[in-house]
Design a protein around this motif. Structure first.
Motif, PDB file in Angstrom:
ATOM      1  N   ASP A 138       3.444   9.655   2.503  1.00  0.00           N
ATOM      2  CA  ASP A 138       4.570  10.334   1.849  1.00  0.00           C
ATOM      3  C   ASP A 138       5.230   9.503   0.748  1.00  0.00           C
ATOM      4  O   ASP A 138       6.308   9.835   0.266  1.00  0.00           O
ATOM      5  CB  ASP A 138       5.624  10.723   2.895  1.00  0.00           C
ATOM      6  CG  ASP A 138       6.141   9.517   3.679  1.00  0.00           C
ATOM      7  OD1 ASP A 138       5.588   8.416   3.501  1.00  0.00           O
ATOM      8  OD2 ASP A 138       7.098   9.694   4.453  1.00  0.00           O
ATOM      9  N   HIS A 139       4.550   8.418   0.347  1.00  0.00           N
ATOM     10  CA  HIS A 139       5.122   7.585  -0.722  1.00  0.00           C
ATOM     11  C   HIS A 139       4.019   6.879  -1.493  1.00  0.00           C
ATOM     12  O   HIS A 139       3.142   6.244  -0.910  1.00  0.00           O
ATOM     13  CB  HIS A 139       6.085   6.547  -0.133  1.00  0.00           C
ATOM     14  CG  HIS A 139       6.694   5.651  -1.164  1.00  0.00           C
ATOM     15  ND1 HIS A 139       7.718   6.056  -2.008  1.00  0.00           N
ATOM     16  CD2 HIS A 139       6.400   4.372  -1.528  1.00  0.00           C
ATOM     17  CE1 HIS A 139       8.033   5.067  -2.816  1.00  0.00           C
ATOM     18  NE2 HIS A 139       7.255   4.038  -2.555  1.00  0.00           N
ATOM     19  N   PHE A 156       2.081  -4.284   3.799  1.00  0.00           N
ATOM     20  CA  PHE A 156       3.066  -3.453   4.500  1.00  0.00           C
ATOM     21  C   PHE A 156       4.365  -4.218   4.707  1.00  0.00           C
ATOM     22  O   PHE A 156       4.347  -5.419   4.917  1.00  0.00           O
ATOM     23  CB  PHE A 156       2.520  -3.028   5.878  1.00  0.00           C
ATOM     24  CG  PHE A 156       1.148  -2.426   5.838  1.00  0.00           C
ATOM     25  CD1 PHE A 156       0.957  -1.125   5.423  1.00  0.00           C
ATOM     26  CD2 PHE A 156       0.043  -3.187   6.200  1.00  0.00           C
ATOM     27  CE1 PHE A 156      -0.318  -0.578   5.370  1.00  0.00           C
ATOM     28  CE2 PHE A 156      -1.239  -2.649   6.155  1.00  0.00           C
ATOM     29  CZ  PHE A 156      -1.430  -1.350   5.739  1.00  0.00           C
ATOM     30  N   ASP A 184       0.836  -1.201   0.000  1.00  0.00           N
ATOM     31  CA  ASP A 184       0.000   0.000   0.000  1.00  0.00           C
ATOM     32  C   ASP A 184       0.870   1.250   0.000  1.00  0.00           C
ATOM     33  O   ASP A 184       1.998   1.249   0.521  1.00  0.00           O
ATOM     34  CB  ASP A 184      -0.896   0.033   1.240  1.00  0.00           C
ATOM     35  CG  ASP A 184      -2.117  -0.861   1.113  1.00  0.00           C
ATOM     36  OD1 ASP A 184      -2.367  -1.366  -0.003  1.00  0.00           O
ATOM     37  OD2 ASP A 184      -2.812  -1.063   2.125  1.00  0.00           O
ATOM     38  N   SER A 185       0.310   2.319  -0.559  1.00  0.00           N
ATOM     39  CA  SER A 185       0.974   3.617  -0.485  1.00  0.00           C
ATOM     40  C   SER A 185       0.906   4.142   0.944  1.00  0.00           C
ATOM     41  O   SER A 185       0.066   3.725   1.751  1.00  0.00           O
ATOM     42  CB  SER A 185       0.305   4.613  -1.432  1.00  0.00           C
ATOM     43  OG  SER A 185       0.451   4.222  -2.776  1.00  0.00           O
ATOM     44  N   THR A 186       1.792   5.063   1.261  1.00  0.00           N
ATOM     45  CA  THR A 186       1.791   5.739   2.556  1.00  0.00           C
ATOM     46  C   THR A 186       1.577   7.225   2.303  1.00  0.00           C
ATOM     47  O   THR A 186       1.644   7.680   1.149  1.00  0.00           O
ATOM     48  CB  THR A 186       3.114   5.513   3.297  1.00  0.00           C
ATOM     49  OG1 THR A 186       4.181   6.126   2.539  1.00  0.00           O
ATOM     50  CG2 THR A 186       3.397   4.026   3.474  1.00  0.00           C
TER      51      THR A 186
END
Length: 316
Positions: free
Chosen positions: A79-80, A314, A75-77
């Motif tokens: 800030d990324h 994750f 998954d994206s975060t």
């Protein structure tokens, strides 16, 4: 009939990483792994008939970027932005199937089976569930920790011509034969109009419609992808038996009914045309070559020093 391809070399050294994959990798540590994943895929397919096509496409998109390291599952975060949110991957679906398999495997043999191996096995089971060939999946992949959305620009596109496809596959250590065989995965699935409607109108200065398209088929597609009020869900199945893994895709390409440019271009190049025609005539041969190509695809960029994620979405 289900065709089975037994891999003669049980242990294979993957030159790109030095990692060793083994059919029996989980024989002692998690002997139930294949049964658990097979059950998950079967149950998901009963719920959603598009699951096999979705899982197969997900596996290809994973392996074709950073190698078969399950980076597409991250998954994206805040800030990324991860691969799954890259433009080319926004239409991927079916992540919940892998999540479900991971949950069950963590309960049975915690910290043992990588998400990359789960996806590889699920891709095989998706093909088998659809009536296609089976093969022994080499195992022992580790999960990568890097996933970059911008990398998806390097995936082959619906617009790619044969030379571009051959070059792209060659960079992954895959042959022309692998390219044509793996293109047969398009026997499963559905495409929305946006992926091919450029072939139907204003195609070029010389042709309003892509001249490689069968005229009657092009007219049918224009009707389904009518403008200006196109239904966002409108589109076309990739072959006329889109939920059955067979060689109908090749028959359609031979007849000028390939949905994507990247499909139809295979008939316009001497390096690929004869293979398309051969697979269109001999389904059994296609099954054998597809299974072999999937084993080779599964060896691309295998991570040796990665991890086994506790959650496929994750890093640990």
């Amino acid at each position: 009939m289900i065709y089975s391809l037994n891999v003669l070399l049980v242990v294979v050294r993957v030159s790109l990483s030095g990692a060793i994959l083994d059919v029996n990798y989980y024989k002692k540590s998690c002997p139930e792994v294949e049964d658990i994943i097979s059950t998950i895929v079967r149950n998901a397919t009963v719920y959603d008939r598009q699951v096999p096509a979705r899982i197969l496409r997900m596996f290809f998109h994973d392996c074709f970027l950073r190698g078969c390291d399950a980076s597409v599952l991250l998954d994206s975060t805040p800030d990324h932005k991860a691969e799954k949110d890259g433009l080319a991957n926004l239409s991927l679906a079916g992540y919940y199937v892998i999540d479900d398999a991971k949950t069950h495997l963590e309960q049975t043999c915690p910290g043992t089976v990588s998400c990359a191996d789960i996806l590889a096995i699920a891709a095989r089971d998706s093909v088998v569930r659809s009536g296609g060939p089976s093969w022994k999946v080499l195992k022992g992949r580790k999960d990568g920790r890097i996933s970059i959305a911008e990398d998806t620009k390097y995936l082959p596109t619906f617009y790619s011509n044969t030379s571009q496809l051959i070059q792209s596959f060659s960079e992954k250590g895959l042959s022309v034969k692998d390219l044509v065989a793996l293109s047969g995965a398009h026997t499963l699935g559905f495409s929305h109009c946006e992926s091919f409607e450029h072939r139907l109108r204003n195609f070029s200065s010389a042709h309003d419609t892509d001249p490689t398209l069968d005229p009657q088929f092009a007219a049918e597609l224009k009707g389904k992808c009518a403008k200006p009020n196109t239904d966002p869900n409108a589109g076309e199945y990739l072959d006329s038996s889109s939920r059955v893994f067979d060689n109908n895709y090749y028959k359609r390409v031979v007849g000028g009914k390939g949905i994507f440019e990247s499909d139809q271009t295979l008939m316009g190049d001497y390096r690929t045309r004869w293979r398309v025609e051969t697979f269109a005539k001999f389904e059994g041969l296609f099954f054998i070559e597809f299974a072999r190509a999937m084993v080779r695809l599964g060896n691309v960029g295998v991570v040796e020093n990665g991890e086994v994620r506790a959650n496929c979405r994750f890093v640990n």
